[in-house]
Design a protein around this motif. Structure first.
Motif, mmCIF file in Angstrom:
data_model
loop_
_atom_site.group_PDB
_atom_site.id
_atom_site.type_symbol
_atom_site.label_atom_id
_atom_site.label_comp_id
_atom_site.label_asym_id
_atom_site.label_seq_id
_atom_site.Cartn_x
_atom_site.Cartn_y
_atom_site.Cartn_z
ATOM 1 N N ASN A 1 -7.521 10.284 6.580
ATOM 2 C CA ASN A 1 -7.952 9.074 5.872
ATOM 3 C C ASN A 1 -8.216 8.017 6.935
ATOM 4 O O ASN A 1 -7.288 7.412 7.461
ATOM 5 C CB ASN A 1 -6.871 8.589 4.911
ATOM 6 C CG ASN A 1 -6.614 9.526 3.737
ATOM 7 O OD1 ASN A 1 -5.603 9.401 3.054
ATOM 8 N ND2 ASN A 1 -7.504 10.462 3.474
ATOM 9 N N THR B 1 1.908 7.822 7.412
ATOM 10 C CA THR B 1 1.350 8.859 6.552
ATOM 11 C C THR B 1 2.463 9.636 5.862
ATOM 12 O O THR B 1 3.624 9.597 6.274
ATOM 13 C CB THR B 1 0.482 9.838 7.357
ATOM 14 O OG1 THR B 1 1.285 10.487 8.346
ATOM 15 C CG2 THR B 1 -0.675 9.117 8.037
ATOM 16 N N CYS C 1 0.952 10.978 -1.085
ATOM 17 C CA CYS C 1 -0.032 9.977 -0.671
ATOM 18 C C CYS C 1 -1.110 9.692 -1.715
ATOM 19 O O CYS C 1 -2.074 8.965 -1.417
ATOM 20 C CB CYS C 1 -0.719 10.445 0.618
ATOM 21 S SG CYS C 1 -1.649 12.006 0.415
ATOM 22 N N TYR D 1 -0.781 6.741 3.412
ATOM 23 C CA TYR D 1 -1.981 7.567 3.331
ATOM 24 C C TYR D 1 -1.693 8.981 3.801
ATOM 25 O O TYR D 1 -0.595 9.282 4.281
ATOM 26 C CB TYR D 1 -3.157 6.918 4.058
ATOM 27 C CG TYR D 1 -2.917 6.450 5.484
ATOM 28 C CD1 TYR D 1 -3.312 7.229 6.567
ATOM 29 C CD2 TYR D 1 -2.344 5.211 5.747
ATOM 30 C CE1 TYR D 1 -3.125 6.789 7.867
ATOM 31 C CE2 TYR D 1 -2.168 4.761 7.041
ATOM 32 C CZ TYR D 1 -2.549 5.553 8.105
ATOM 33 O OH TYR D 1 -2.365 5.126 9.391
ATOM 34 N N CYS D 2 -2.682 9.855 3.631
ATOM 35 C CA CYS D 2 -2.415 11.291 3.684
ATOM 36 C C CYS D 2 -2.336 11.845 5.108
ATOM 37 O O CYS D 2 -2.988 11.346 6.032
ATOM 38 C CB CYS D 2 -3.487 12.035 2.885
ATOM 39 S SG CYS D 2 -3.528 11.583 1.132
ATOM 40 N N HIS E 1 0.830 -1.199 0.000
ATOM 41 C CA HIS E 1 0.000 0.000 0.000
ATOM 42 C C HIS E 1 0.871 1.258 0.000
ATOM 43 O O HIS E 1 1.936 1.294 0.628
ATOM 44 C CB HIS E 1 -0.888 0.044 1.244
ATOM 45 C CG HIS E 1 -1.920 -1.051 1.293
ATOM 46 N ND1 HIS E 1 -3.040 -1.044 0.496
ATOM 47 C CD2 HIS E 1 -1.996 -2.172 2.040
ATOM 48 C CE1 HIS E 1 -3.771 -2.114 0.761
ATOM 49 N NE2 HIS E 1 -3.163 -2.822 1.688
ATOM 50 N N PRO F 1 -7.793 3.564 5.590
ATOM 51 C CA PRO F 1 -6.884 3.296 4.467
ATOM 52 C C PRO F 1 -6.673 1.799 4.280
ATOM 53 O O PRO F 1 -7.004 0.986 5.145
ATOM 54 C CB PRO F 1 -5.589 3.983 4.909
ATOM 55 C CG PRO F 1 -5.630 3.924 6.399
ATOM 56 C CD PRO F 1 -7.084 4.083 6.763
ATOM 57 N N ASN F 2 -6.122 1.451 3.142
ATOM 58 C CA ASN F 2 -5.709 0.066 2.874
ATOM 59 C C ASN F 2 -6.890 -0.898 2.922
ATOM 60 O O ASN F 2 -6.837 -1.955 3.562
ATOM 61 C CB ASN F 2 -4.622 -0.370 3.856
ATOM 62 C CG ASN F 2 -3.452 0.599 3.899
ATOM 63 O OD1 ASN F 2 -3.233 1.368 2.961
ATOM 64 N ND2 ASN F 2 -2.706 0.590 4.992
ATOM 65 N N GLN G 1 -13.045 6.425 1.234
ATOM 66 C CA GLN G 1 -13.023 6.318 2.687
ATOM 67 C C GLN G 1 -13.395 7.636 3.353
ATOM 68 O O GLN G 1 -13.381 8.696 2.725
ATOM 69 C CB GLN G 1 -11.637 5.888 3.156
ATOM 70 C CG GLN G 1 -10.537 6.883 2.814
ATOM 71 C CD GLN G 1 -9.172 6.417 3.251
ATOM 72 O OE1 GLN G 1 -8.952 6.097 4.419
ATOM 73 N NE2 GLN G 1 -8.233 6.361 2.308
ATOM 74 N N ASN H 1 -6.637 6.999 -1.529
ATOM 75 C CA ASN H 1 -6.324 8.053 -0.577
ATOM 76 C C ASN H 1 -6.563 9.400 -1.258
ATOM 77 O O ASN H 1 -6.402 9.521 -2.474
ATOM 78 C CB ASN H 1 -4.867 7.991 -0.135
ATOM 79 C CG ASN H 1 -4.511 6.700 0.559
ATOM 80 O OD1 ASN H 1 -5.353 6.076 1.194
ATOM 81 N ND2 ASN H 1 -3.255 6.283 0.435
ATOM 82 N N TYR H 2 -6.905 10.409 -0.478
ATOM 83 C CA TYR H 2 -7.053 11.773 -1.008
ATOM 84 C C TYR H 2 -6.630 12.747 0.073
ATOM 85 O O TYR H 2 -6.679 12.456 1.266
ATOM 86 C CB TYR H 2 -8.491 12.043 -1.463
ATOM 87 C CG TYR H 2 -9.545 11.841 -0.387
ATOM 88 C CD1 TYR H 2 -10.023 12.917 0.365
ATOM 89 C CD2 TYR H 2 -10.068 10.578 -0.116
ATOM 90 C CE1 TYR H 2 -10.988 12.739 1.340
ATOM 91 C CE2 TYR H 2 -11.035 10.383 0.854
ATOM 92 C CZ TYR H 2 -11.494 11.466 1.582
ATOM 93 O OH TYR H 2 -12.447 11.285 2.563
ATOM 94 N N ARG H 3 -6.179 13.925 -0.357
ATOM 95 C CA ARG H 3 -5.672 14.915 0.590
ATOM 96 C C ARG H 3 -6.786 15.459 1.481
ATOM 97 O O ARG H 3 -7.912 15.695 1.027
ATOM 98 C CB ARG H 3 -4.999 16.057 -0.167
ATOM 99 C CG ARG H 3 -3.633 15.710 -0.726
ATOM 100 C CD ARG H 3 -3.085 16.820 -1.586
ATOM 101 N NE ARG H 3 -3.880 16.975 -2.813
ATOM 102 C CZ ARG H 3 -3.693 17.947 -3.712
ATOM 103 N NH1 ARG H 3 -2.758 18.871 -3.498
ATOM 104 N NH2 ARG H 3 -4.433 17.992 -4.796
#
Length: 533
Positions: free
Chosen positions: A126, A91, A95, A78-79, A75, A129-130, A119, A150-152
């Motif tokens: 986030n 993180t 990301c 994440y952000c 993965h 995640p995963n 998510q 993932n997103y900011r």
């Protein structure tokens, strides 16, 4: 349960050769992994350029071209989340990754239905995640492809300066993935013309924003929608949100004319040290979540309630719903008086007037009779919060969808876990995710959801309806099987406002919304625009 590959249904796939572990998406070649359970996965696929340097606080850009084969067995990080440790190694600011999971025997000609899942996390982190979709894919008969992303979030995705920073970049990240799916998902066996967009909490709010994006302009990117506990929060204009930029820039030491350049030159650790919530305008304490989509008159054209009132949304079949006690995770457990309950709600929705707060107190009785005592108004505050933010908006959207000729289905998750009940949480926010993905595939699932426990069958129940919807845009399947052991899920309408209720033990039943809940929800829909919801 592991399924031997020889038993995997082959009729779902064409005679063409199965998708290889190595997939070329044009700008990069990714090598994933075929698991022993008949599911293949490609993890950590970069869908946008790293949002670093000049791209910090900027809209997502195309991913760079790479040479050689990229590993896709791990993965991506994440952000960065608001209020999270500056040294959190899970993180990163870099990301913008997505995961694809698909049946191993899928081919480029399979054209399997796609479930694109967003998510949650209050647009501040986030939170899931995963995502491990193996259980859902296996129980689909190896008949779907799942994409997660993932997103900011926080200032990285939702800060604007009214000038150089385009608003709502976190939503634009998600839009980038919608585009990516249209371009590339067929290489993994998915059908870009059969996409169900889903999400939970802020992810469900995101689904709602994509339904209404650009006044409901339909770009053909998704064809049905699932929103689990959609969040309707205070929506500020770009100008109103300016104080967030000013305060954040001041905290990190970036005052003066070149504040944006200064912040782009700071390290992520320096920014994270000052990444915490402050009160909304007119509030006394920070809200649960502060960094949120803003009214930019482009992506977010109007307040969500008014956008739906105007019919400015993409007309597709929907599932909306939430949990019986969706506010217990958020309201302060030590809330001891009606004044403290009112103050908490006011901090989330500062546009509430004194008259509105009085009406709320009349509409919501306190279920706790132990007052005076510490915490005796906890459930009062949580009940107001859950219906204002999650339950009532979801039912309102469903009513509007139905009025515009699309089928809408509404649910309530009422599966009681003994440990959560004993703690006072009841049936809390987004707990159904453990059942949707499968307790064996979901981190920290309630113990009662595990195999052999009282609520193990709740997973097969929710997966039955969700998979039917993903495949056929109808949770009952197509054609509807009259001999099914599952309750027929009746569509929502003005006259028949019935919710499919998931009960303890995996039982389901249709239950009509009672008149008192209708009355409370009417208050929120009537006042939603005034409250900038």
């Amino acid at each position: 349960m592991l399924v031997p590959r020889l038993l995997i249904p082959t009729l779902l796939f064409s005679i063409a050769e199965a998708v290889d572990e190595t997939v070329n998406v044009g700008y990069s070649i990714y090598k994933g992994q075929a698991l022993p359970n008949g599911v293949s996965q490609w993890l950590g696929i970069r869908y946008a350029a790293p949002p670093l340097g000049e791209l910090r606080f900027a809209p997502p850009q195309d991913p760079p071209h790479t040479e050689g084969i990229q590993d896709a067995t791990q993965h991506g990080k994440y952000c960065l989340g608001t209020g999270r440790s500056p040294t959190d190694t899970d993180t990163s600011e870099d990301c913008l990754f997505l995961d694809v999971q698909a049946p191993t025997q899928a081919t480029v000609g399979s054209k399997l239905p796609v479930f694109l899942y967003i998510q949650g996390g209050g647009f501040s982190l986030n939170s899931n995640p995963n995502t491990n979709a193996s259980g859902l894919i296996i129980n689909s008969g190896y008949g779907i492809v799942v994409v997660s992303l993932n997103y900011r979030v926080g200032p990285y995705g939702f800060m604007t300066d009214s000038d150089k920073i385009l608003p709502n970049n976190g939503l634009r990240d998600q839009q980038k993935v919608l585009d990516w799916v249209q371009k590339h998902i067929s290489r993994f066996g998915g059908n870009p013309n059969h996409v169900t967009l889903g999400g939970s909490s802020a992810g469900a709010a995101s689904v709602t924003y994509h339904l209404t994006a650009n006044n409901g302009t339909d770009r053909g990117q998704f064809h049905a929608a699932i929103a689990e506990s959609p969040s309707f929060a205070t929506t500020l204009t770009v100008t109103q949100s300016q104080y967030m930029y000013t305060q954040f820039a001041t905290r990190v030491g970036c005052v003066g004319k070149d504040s944006l350049t200064c912040m782009r030159n700071k390290t992520a650790v320096e920014l994270q040290t000052s990444n915490f919530n402050i009160p909304l305008p007119g509030a006394s304490k920070p809200p649960n979540y502060m960094w949120l989509p803003v009214l930019d008159h482009e992506f977010v054209q109007d307040f969500p309630y008014r956008t739906f009132q105007k019919g400015k949304f993409i007309k597709v079949p929907t599932i909306y719903g939430d949990d019986t006690n969706g506010g217990t995770k958020f309201a302060p457990k030590d809330t001891a008086t009606i004044q403290q309950s009112n103050s908490y709600v006011l901090d989330q929705y500062p546009e509430l007037t004194l008259n509105m707060l009085g009406q709320i107190n009349e509409l919501y009785s306190n279920p706790n009779n132990s007052c005076p005592a510490i915490g005796c108004y906890w459930r009062h505050a949580s009940n107001v919060y859950q219906e204002a933010r999650y339950m009532c908006p979801g039912m309102y959207v469903s009513s509007v969808v139905a009025k515009h000729g699309q089928n809408a289905w509404v649910y309530r998750w009422n599966v009681e876990d003994p440990e959560q009940m004993a703690s006072g949480l009841g049936v809390p926010h987004t707990v159904e995710l453990a059942a949707l993905w499968g307790a064996n595939y979901f981190p920290d699932a309630p113990a009662s959801y595990l195999d052999g426990q009282i609520n193990a069958n709740a997973s097969s129940a929710i997966q039955h309806y969700w998979l039917n919807f993903i495949k056929y845009y109808n949770p009952n399947g197509r054609p509807i099987d009259s001999t099914s052991k599952y309750t027929k899920w009746e569509a929502w309408g003005d006259k028949a406002q019935n919710r499919l209720t998931f009960q303890t033990g995996g039982l389901t039943e249709m239950i009509r919304v009672d008149s008192e809940l209708k009355r409370r929800c009417e208050f929120w829909s009537t006042n939603g625009v005034a409250l900038t919801m």
